[in-house]
Scaffold this active site. Structure first.
Site: not given
Ligand code: GLN
Length: 484
Positions: A74, A149, A173
């Site tokens: 990532k 994400s 994410s």
């Molecule tokens: N979807 C969640 C957010 O937007 C989690 C994001 C993540 O785990 N990096 O904060």
């Protein structure tokens, strides 16, 4: 392809590691324009690493655990000499001057770096749509999002562009995109894996973990990336167990708690619910004992998370001021304008929204009402889990309330998008480990994910239960048939 099949290819002697890696790079080059999973392809590094492994094979040297396995990373983990963009215009040209501990450990163990993967900008989002480099497509249906994400990471594994990927999970994410893409995603216990070199989003929640085709591959990666790191004071100093050898333990008598608040949630899609109920029956037939559990504060997770995470983000992202870090806007004539222009132009809408919410929640006069209150609710959520683990070994829930949604479905409705994290954020708030595994498909043919949650440092238990389930359900052989 899982690690085992790939190793059989290496051991067959028909192709060198370099040849196998070239096949992967060709595949990435062919498919990435459609899927947009990779933001950077690191061909040169991959070939160098592959040649090194080939030499070790010829020399009959003892090969480290992940030798020759092509993986993706990532793009919020620093990789020395390689662009590390966080899929943001703010860091579009940032070349990391050092290597994250996790990637350093992976290369030391022989893994091969194919490239960096797309994410929601600074890991804020659930669809990869907030990336400055365009949305990633879900390999099961290119009109749908891969989740986020770590959407690029999950899509890269699901599409067969690499064998595994490394993601980060602040509120879901790793698990949500893994669930949307029909692969395995593991968020370890807070502190199990060093975050040195992970670009911070919300420091009390962030964890790094693997996205893989199988549970056993996940256990292998976890064993390489876990452990104490003097560079990360939050990393735990506990021995790393042998995650691989416990995978086949019997789960007869394992007590699995079903969180009532999850299965009864009105936002839960019917097909997801049915598939989870079938999975519960499968666990029962495998000898597990099913126990109904209530975590009364579970559904307060979203409101709590969306105060704490933006608050921490607003502090972490203060460093991108066009001077110390990040994009600098030209054409202003004083420092204050330069900083504000740089941040307005460098950050996208979602990141700016989070910074505003977080700054507000932390501001004098409001921090008691929002931030401190959220911290108190966080403790209550953790207490619910602690109580649950007095009676059960692991907990089970769906990973997401729905399967992958269409691109654009929620782009103008951030609050609805936040709800897709409903079932994952409480786990981060409590610092627990959790894994998602594919457990079925809906009528549209989209994968459904099942989440197993463990108590602190009980990764072995969730990996073991997930592995036994996976072997029995035999779902991993299904892979998207990508039509181009
Ligand atoms: N979807 C969640 C957010 O937007 C989690 C994001 C993540 O785990 N990096 O904060």
């Amino acid at each position: 392809m899982d690690f085992k099949s790939y190793r059989n290819e290496i051991n067959s002697g028909n192709s060198s590691v370099k040849e196998l890696v070239i096949d992967f790079i060709d595949k990435v080059n062919n498919l990435n324009p459609k899927i947009n999973a990779f933001t950077t392809i690191t061909k040169e590094k991959a070939l160098q690493q592959a040649e090194f492994i080939d030499k070790q094979i010829t020399d009959n040297s003892k090969l480290p655990l992940l030798s020759g396995l092509p993986i993706s990373i990532k793009d919020n983990l620093c990789t020395k000499g390689i662009i590390t963009s966080c899929s943001s215009n703010m860091l579009r040209n940032f070349v990391a001057p050092y290597e994250s501990t996790v990637t350093k450990n992976l290369w030391r163990e022989g893994a091969i770096c194919l490239g960096k993967t797309n994410l929601d900008e600074f890991a804020m989002g659930s669809s990869t749509e907030t990336s400055a480099f365009g949305v990633t497509s879900n390999p099961w249906d290119l009109n749908r999002v891969p989740g986020g994400s770590s959407g690029g990471s999950a899509a890269s594994v699901a599409a067969g562009l690499c064998l595994a990927s490394i993601g980060s999970d602040t509120g879901g994410s790793i698990r949500q995109p893994a669930s949307f893409c029909g692969v395995v995603g593991l968020k370890p216990t807070y502190g199990r894996v060093s975050r040195w070199g992970l670009i911070a989003f919300a420091s009390s929640l962030d964890q790094i973990g693997p996205i893989t085709n199988t549970v056993s591959d996940s256990a292998e990666i976890l064993s390489v990336i876990s452990g104490n790191d003097p560079f990360d004071s939050t990393s735990l100093d506990f021995p790393v167990p042998d995650y691989i050898s416990s995978l086949n333990n019997s789960i007869k008598g394992l007590k699995i708690g079903i969180i009532k608040e999850c299965l009864e949630h009105p936002g839960l899609d019917d097909e997801v619910k049915t598939s989870i109920e079938k999975s519960i029956n499968r666990f029962q037939s495998l000898g597990a004992e099913i126990i109904d559990i209530s975590c009364p504060r579970f559904n307060d997770g979203i409101a709590t998370y969306y105060v704490i995470a933006p608050s921490e983000a607003s502090a972490n992202l203060a460093r991108y001021d066009g001077v110390k870090y990040g994009y600098r806007s030209l054409g202003t004539d004083n420092l204050s304008d330069m900083t504000s222009q740089s941040r307005s132009e460098g950050f996208g809408d979602e990141v700016q929204r989070r910074i505003l919410i977080g700054t507000y929640a932390l501001s004098a006069g409001y921090s008691d009402a929002y931030y401190k209150k959220a911290q108190r609710v966080r403790t209550l959520i953790k207490n619910d889990f602690d109580k649950a683990f007095e009676n059960v070994d692991i907990l089970l829930s769906p990973t997401c309330p729905t399967t992958a949604f269409l691109k654009g479905d929620y782009s103008n409705d951030p609050l609805s998008m936040y709800l897709s994290d409903l079932l994952t954020v409480p786990v981060n708030l409590a610092g627990l480990p959790a894994i998602t595994i594919p457990c079925g498909f809906d009528k549209k043919g989209l994968p459904i994910g099942l989440q197993l949650i463990g108590d602190v440092l009980q990764e072995e238990k969730i990996l073991n239960a997930a592995h036994i389930f996976e072997q029995d359900a035999n779902l991993i052989i299904s892979r998207p048939k990508i039509k181009f």
